[in-house]
Write a protein that holds these residues in place. Structure first.
Motif, PDB file in Angstrom:
ATOM      1  N   GLY A   3       0.813  -1.203   0.000  1.00  0.00           N
ATOM      2  CA  GLY A   3       0.000   0.000   0.000  1.00  0.00           C
ATOM      3  C   GLY A   3       0.848   1.255   0.000  1.00  0.00           C
ATOM      4  O   GLY A   3       2.068   1.219  -0.196  1.00  0.00           O
ATOM      5  N   PRO A   4       0.239   2.412   0.243  1.00  0.00           N
ATOM      6  CA  PRO A   4       0.963   3.685   0.212  1.00  0.00           C
ATOM      7  C   PRO A   4       1.909   3.813   1.397  1.00  0.00           C
ATOM      8  O   PRO A   4       1.778   3.089   2.390  1.00  0.00           O
ATOM      9  CB  PRO A   4      -0.162   4.721   0.287  1.00  0.00           C
ATOM     10  N   PRO A   5       2.881   4.735   1.295  1.00  0.00           N
ATOM     11  CA  PRO A   5       3.769   4.960   2.448  1.00  0.00           C
ATOM     12  C   PRO A   5       2.955   5.322   3.684  1.00  0.00           C
ATOM     13  O   PRO A   5       1.880   5.914   3.583  1.00  0.00           O
ATOM     14  CB  PRO A   5       4.633   6.138   1.988  1.00  0.00           C
ATOM     15  N   ALA A 341      16.031   9.997  -1.591  1.00  0.00           N
ATOM     16  CA  ALA A 341      14.820   9.763  -0.807  1.00  0.00           C
ATOM     17  C   ALA A 341      14.058   8.542  -1.314  1.00  0.00           C
ATOM     18  O   ALA A 341      13.539   7.742  -0.524  1.00  0.00           O
ATOM     19  CB  ALA A 341      13.925  11.003  -0.856  1.00  0.00           C
ATOM     20  N   ARG A 342      14.016   8.364  -2.628  1.00  0.00           N
ATOM     21  CA  ARG A 342      13.297   7.218  -3.185  1.00  0.00           C
ATOM     22  C   ARG A 342      13.988   5.907  -2.806  1.00  0.00           C
ATOM     23  O   ARG A 342      13.325   4.905  -2.522  1.00  0.00           O
ATOM     24  CB  ARG A 342      13.203   7.353  -4.703  1.00  0.00           C
ATOM     25  N   THR A 343      15.313   5.924  -2.783  1.00  0.00           N
ATOM     26  CA  THR A 343      16.057   4.726  -2.390  1.00  0.00           C
ATOM     27  C   THR A 343      15.743   4.339  -0.945  1.00  0.00           C
ATOM     28  O   THR A 343      15.509   3.161  -0.631  1.00  0.00           O
ATOM     29  CB  THR A 343      17.567   4.957  -2.551  1.00  0.00           C
ATOM     30  N   ILE A 344      15.712   5.339  -0.059  1.00  0.00           N
ATOM     31  CA  ILE A 344      15.396   5.062   1.341  1.00  0.00           C
ATOM     32  C   ILE A 344      13.934   4.635   1.478  1.00  0.00           C
ATOM     33  O   ILE A 344      13.604   3.705   2.237  1.00  0.00           O
ATOM     34  CB  ILE A 344      15.708   6.287   2.217  1.00  0.00           C
ATOM     35  N   SER A 345      13.060   5.281   0.727  1.00  0.00           N
ATOM     36  CA  SER A 345      11.655   4.898   0.755  1.00  0.00           C
ATOM     37  C   SER A 345      11.480   3.445   0.339  1.00  0.00           C
ATOM     38  O   SER A 345      10.742   2.674   0.984  1.00  0.00           O
ATOM     39  CB  SER A 345      10.846   5.807  -0.179  1.00  0.00           C
ATOM     40  N   ASP A 346      12.165   3.038  -0.720  1.00  0.00           N
ATOM     41  CA  ASP A 346      12.070   1.645  -1.173  1.00  0.00           C
ATOM     42  C   ASP A 346      12.594   0.682  -0.110  1.00  0.00           C
ATOM     43  O   ASP A 346      12.050  -0.419   0.077  1.00  0.00           O
ATOM     44  CB  ASP A 346      12.854   1.462  -2.469  1.00  0.00           C
ATOM     45  N   THR A 347      13.658   1.097   0.588  1.00  0.00           N
ATOM     46  CA  THR A 347      14.207   0.269   1.666  1.00  0.00           C
ATOM     47  C   THR A 347      13.178   0.098   2.779  1.00  0.00           C
ATOM     48  O   THR A 347      12.944  -1.014   3.278  1.00  0.00           O
ATOM     49  CB  THR A 347      15.489   0.892   2.228  1.00  0.00           C
TER      50      THR A 347
END
Length: 368
Positions: A3-5, A341-347
């Motif tokens: 789902g969403p963050p 930020a996207r890399t950390i979000s994916d993590t």
């Protein structure tokens, strides 16, 4: 996570927005929190007040109380400046919270006495984010961590106009720029000695960075600059705002970064984003930021080697042109903070869901 963050609690040193004490780590934290918010995360910033990374007992107690106030199962990103020296606090909450540690620098790299605490803290985390491949490799060497637990999110570089350099400057001398807190670990004393050895050539140098970290060192450095009669060409300018730094970069021909140890080297990337070549050192993660071609790298702490590289660059127009072209090419390969930020979000999204209050394999500080 599906789902969403969702909600993310970010436990940060209490001074990350202090304009009088800018640092790469603070800039990284701010950019990441902003970027994650843009991606839809509900980021709740929590200031951890304390003398990090050398906290007092009261600081650790306050950190424990801060984490105790978070809901069970909360996804919690803890800055390594706080986490690495708080193993008991992190271990106490590892089973209840989903802890992720953001490591800017491994303290155990240079201080063996710090390794036991840092080892316990990192083994209490479900995931670890590092700011460079070098840092990831070093953590694996030091702490026998599971390979899949460590993720890399390199700093971004803001898009910027190509620097005009010193063209049109009154002095007509090539403009050197050093951007770093003024301290022994950043190699300013090495830089001064190197500049003295090329005093017969034309150049100017501005050192932009806080003068408050080590006042005794700054006083000795200033006295040495005066003794070498470099004061009219070398300026310790103190900390600068982003706008002031932009102006300094715009007029620079070469970034000189004689650091004794960088986990990445954000200022190198900032210079390259403007097409400015870099004269740096081979220390740790700095070559990773510079890349292949747009710079000259010398051993850290070697004033003779630094002076030799300066003399080569100052005296060889073809070399200057070649490095400038390479820097412009490197400029096109750099990624922005949105990618970080996207890399950390994916993590974060890749962490397995677990029921609130359930345990996790890191809580017992055992190897996976």
């Amino acid at each position: 996570m599906t789902g969403p963050p969702g909600e993310l609690f970010a436990v940060l040193p209490n001074d990350i927005d202090d304009a009088a004490a800018p640092s790469g780590g603070n800039r990284y934290d701010r950019e990441v929190c902003t970027g994650l918010t843009t991606l839809g995360w509900a980021v709740r910033e929590l200031a951890a007040h304390g003398a990090w990374p050398g906290p007092h007992g009261a600081d650790l107690a306050a950190l424990g109380a801060l984490l105790s106030g978070l809901p069970a199962g909360a996804l919690t990103l803890v800055d390594g400046l706080v986490a690495s020296c708080s193993p008991g606090v992190l271990a106490a909450h590892a089973a209840r919270l989903r802890l992720v540690v953001l490591v800017h620098m491994p303290f155990g790299d240079t201080d063996p006495a710090a390794r036991p605490a840092e080892h316990r803290s990192l083994h209490a985390a479900e995931a670890i984010v590092t700011t460079s491949d070098w840092t990831r490799r070093r953590l694996l060497e030091l702490y026998d961590l599971p390979v899949g637990r460590i993720h890399v999110a390199t700093p971004g570089a803001d898009p910027a106009p190509v620097a005009a350099g010193s063209d049109g400057a009154r002095s007509g001398a090539p403009a050197l720029l050093c951007v770093a807190v003024v301290g022994r670990h950043k190699g300013h004393d090495v830089l001064v000695e190197a500049l003295a050895r090329v005093a017969d050539l034309a150049w100017t140098c501005v050192c932009a960075g806080s003068l408050e970290r080590d006042p005794a060192f700054v006083a000795a450095l200033t006295a040495r600059v005066d003794a070498l009669a470099l004061g009219d060409r070398l300026r310790l300018a103190g900390p600068k705002t982003r706008t002031e730094l932009d102006d300094l970069y715009a007029g620079a021909d070469l970034l000189v970064h004689p650091s004794l140890g960088e986990t990445y080297g954000m200022v190198a990337a900032e210079a390259l984003a403007r097409g400015i070549p870099v004269l740096g050192t081979t220390a740790k993660g700095l070559p990773e930021a510079v890349g292949r071609g747009p710079g000259l790298l010398v051993p850290p702490g070697d004033a003779g080697a630094l002076a030799g590289a300066l003399r080569d660059w100052l005296g060889d127009g073809a070399l200057r042109h070649r490095l400038r072209v390479a820097a412009l090419e490197r400029r096109g390969t750099l990624t922005g903070w949105d990618v970080t930020a996207r890399t950390i979000s994916d993590t974060l999204r890749g962490l397995p869901d677990r029921a609130a209050g359930s345990g996790h394999c890191g809580a017992g500080l055992a190897r996976n």
